[in-house]
Scaffold this motif. Structure first.
Motif, mmCIF file in Angstrom:
data_model
loop_
_atom_site.group_PDB
_atom_site.id
_atom_site.type_symbol
_atom_site.label_atom_id
_atom_site.label_comp_id
_atom_site.label_asym_id
_atom_site.label_seq_id
_atom_site.Cartn_x
_atom_site.Cartn_y
_atom_site.Cartn_z
ATOM 1 N N GLU A 49 9.804 11.184 -13.345
ATOM 2 C CA GLU A 49 10.317 11.667 -12.064
ATOM 3 C C GLU A 49 9.244 12.504 -11.386
ATOM 4 N N PRO A 50 9.253 12.643 -10.096
ATOM 5 C CA PRO A 50 10.135 11.962 -9.150
ATOM 6 C C PRO A 50 9.565 10.604 -8.765
ATOM 7 N N VAL A 51 10.432 9.701 -8.392
ATOM 8 C CA VAL A 51 10.035 8.367 -7.934
ATOM 9 C C VAL A 51 10.054 8.399 -6.402
ATOM 10 N N PRO A 52 9.011 7.915 -5.747
ATOM 11 C CA PRO A 52 8.974 7.973 -4.288
ATOM 12 C C PRO A 52 9.932 6.971 -3.636
ATOM 13 N N ASP A 53 10.284 7.254 -2.400
ATOM 14 C CA ASP A 53 11.036 6.291 -1.606
ATOM 15 C C ASP A 53 10.082 5.212 -1.121
ATOM 16 N N VAL A 54 10.637 4.057 -0.760
ATOM 17 C CA VAL A 54 9.857 2.955 -0.198
ATOM 18 C C VAL A 54 10.560 2.448 1.056
ATOM 19 N N ILE A 55 9.873 1.603 1.794
ATOM 20 C CA ILE A 55 10.467 0.926 2.944
ATOM 21 C C ILE A 55 10.767 -0.497 2.511
ATOM 22 N N GLY A 56 12.021 -0.920 2.683
ATOM 23 C CA GLY A 56 12.373 -2.278 2.285
ATOM 24 C C GLY A 56 13.840 -2.557 2.477
ATOM 25 N N HIS A 89 0.747 5.379 -6.114
ATOM 26 C CA HIS A 89 0.558 5.217 -4.675
ATOM 27 C C HIS A 89 -0.834 4.638 -4.459
ATOM 28 N N VAL A 90 -0.925 3.459 -3.812
ATOM 29 C CA VAL A 90 -2.207 2.801 -3.605
ATOM 30 C C VAL A 90 -2.291 2.278 -2.175
ATOM 31 N N ASP A 91 -3.118 2.924 -1.358
ATOM 32 C CA ASP A 91 -3.412 2.456 0.000
ATOM 33 C C ASP A 91 -2.178 2.088 0.817
ATOM 34 N N GLY A 92 -1.209 2.970 0.918
ATOM 35 C CA GLY A 92 -0.020 2.724 1.724
ATOM 36 C C GLY A 92 1.052 1.889 1.037
ATOM 37 N N TRP A 93 0.864 1.641 -0.234
ATOM 38 C CA TRP A 93 1.824 0.850 -1.012
ATOM 39 C C TRP A 93 2.216 1.624 -2.260
ATOM 40 N N ILE A 94 3.370 1.310 -2.789
ATOM 41 C CA ILE A 94 3.786 1.812 -4.086
ATOM 42 C C ILE A 94 3.695 0.641 -5.056
ATOM 43 N N ALA A 95 2.886 0.811 -6.088
ATOM 44 C CA ALA A 95 2.794 -0.202 -7.145
ATOM 45 C C ALA A 95 3.777 0.214 -8.234
ATOM 46 N N LEU A 96 4.925 -0.465 -8.270
ATOM 47 C CA LEU A 96 5.976 -0.189 -9.251
ATOM 48 C C LEU A 96 5.775 -1.133 -10.426
ATOM 49 N N THR A 97 5.564 -0.579 -11.610
ATOM 50 C CA THR A 97 5.271 -1.406 -12.781
ATOM 51 C C THR A 97 6.360 -1.249 -13.831
ATOM 52 N N ILE A 98 6.884 -2.386 -14.268
ATOM 53 C CA ILE A 98 7.886 -2.437 -15.331
ATOM 54 C C ILE A 98 7.188 -3.031 -16.552
ATOM 55 N N THR A 156 4.690 -7.246 -21.743
ATOM 56 C CA THR A 156 4.442 -7.770 -20.405
ATOM 57 C C THR A 156 4.572 -6.648 -19.383
ATOM 58 N N ARG A 157 3.696 -6.700 -18.372
ATOM 59 C CA ARG A 157 3.732 -5.743 -17.256
ATOM 60 C C ARG A 157 3.940 -6.531 -15.968
ATOM 61 N N VAL A 158 5.013 -6.206 -15.275
ATOM 62 C CA VAL A 158 5.288 -6.807 -13.968
ATOM 63 C C VAL A 158 5.112 -5.711 -12.933
ATOM 64 N N THR A 159 4.224 -5.943 -11.972
ATOM 65 C CA THR A 159 3.972 -4.955 -10.925
ATOM 66 C C THR A 159 4.437 -5.507 -9.595
ATOM 67 N N MET A 160 5.286 -4.716 -8.927
ATOM 68 C CA MET A 160 5.767 -5.062 -7.586
ATOM 69 C C MET A 160 5.109 -4.111 -6.594
ATOM 70 N N ARG A 161 4.411 -4.682 -5.631
ATOM 71 C CA ARG A 161 3.782 -3.868 -4.586
ATOM 72 C C ARG A 161 4.763 -3.745 -3.437
ATOM 73 N N LEU A 162 5.228 -2.511 -3.188
ATOM 74 C CA LEU A 162 6.241 -2.227 -2.176
ATOM 75 C C LEU A 162 5.673 -1.279 -1.126
#
Length: 166
Positions: A49-56, A89-98, A156-162
């Motif tokens: 924690e904390p997890v950032p908010d995203v736009i989506g 946080h990477v260049d205006g994106w959130i890289a969420l990795t599971i 396995t690592r799955v990364t979603m760029r949001l």
């Protein structure tokens, strides 16, 4: 199977909502639902924690996150399975990795994981082969992307760029 196909069909809808999404609350909701779905496995989640908010689109994000988290539990032979959910946080994106600590996917399988109805390990776990294709479609409809890396017998690592909120 019908409910999975219906969910995938909904991903073809042209209107995509773009609003601020409390990603931490969504992760909590998906993890709670997953724990309920796998009461015999007692899955454990580690989410700093904390997890950032995203736009989506909240509904699309839930579809994507649920599919990836369910796969992480389904293909983790350990009991209880452990899933790490991290972000950066990477260049205006959130890289969420599971990340799971399961059986992993070989190189040949990585080439096929986003193909609809592609089931890589039919003996280990039940499934329809629609989870990762649905997750990728849900994220790409919002302008993001999904990448996967894996190592056999490691996990396995799955990364979603949001899209980030700022």
């Amino acid at each position: 199977m019908i409910s999975a196909l219906t969910a995938f069909a909904r991903l073809g809808r042209p209107e995509v909502v773009k609003e601020r999404v409390a990603l931490g609350a969504l992760i909590d909701e998906v993890c709670a639902t997953t724990i309920h779905d796998y009461t015999d496995r007692f899955p454990r989640f580690h989410v700093p924690e904390p997890v950032p908010d995203v736009i989506g689109d909240p509904a699309l994000l839930e579809v994507a996150l649920s599919a990836v988290v369910h796969n992480a539990i389904l293909f983790s032979p350990t009991n209880p399975p452990r899933v790490d959910i991290t972000w950066e946080h990477v260049d205006g994106w959130i890289a969420l990795t599971i990340t799971d600590h399961g059986m992993g996917i070989d190189t040949h399988g990585l080439e096929r994981i986003f193909e609809m109805f592609s089931r890589l390990n039919k003996r280990h776990a039940e499934g329809l082969g629609v989870g990762l294709p649905m997750a990728k479609r849900a994220v790409t409809l919002q302008g993001g992307e999904v990448t996967v890396s894996s190592e056999v017998n490691v996990g396995t690592r799955v990364t979603m760029r949001l899209r980030a909120t700022n």
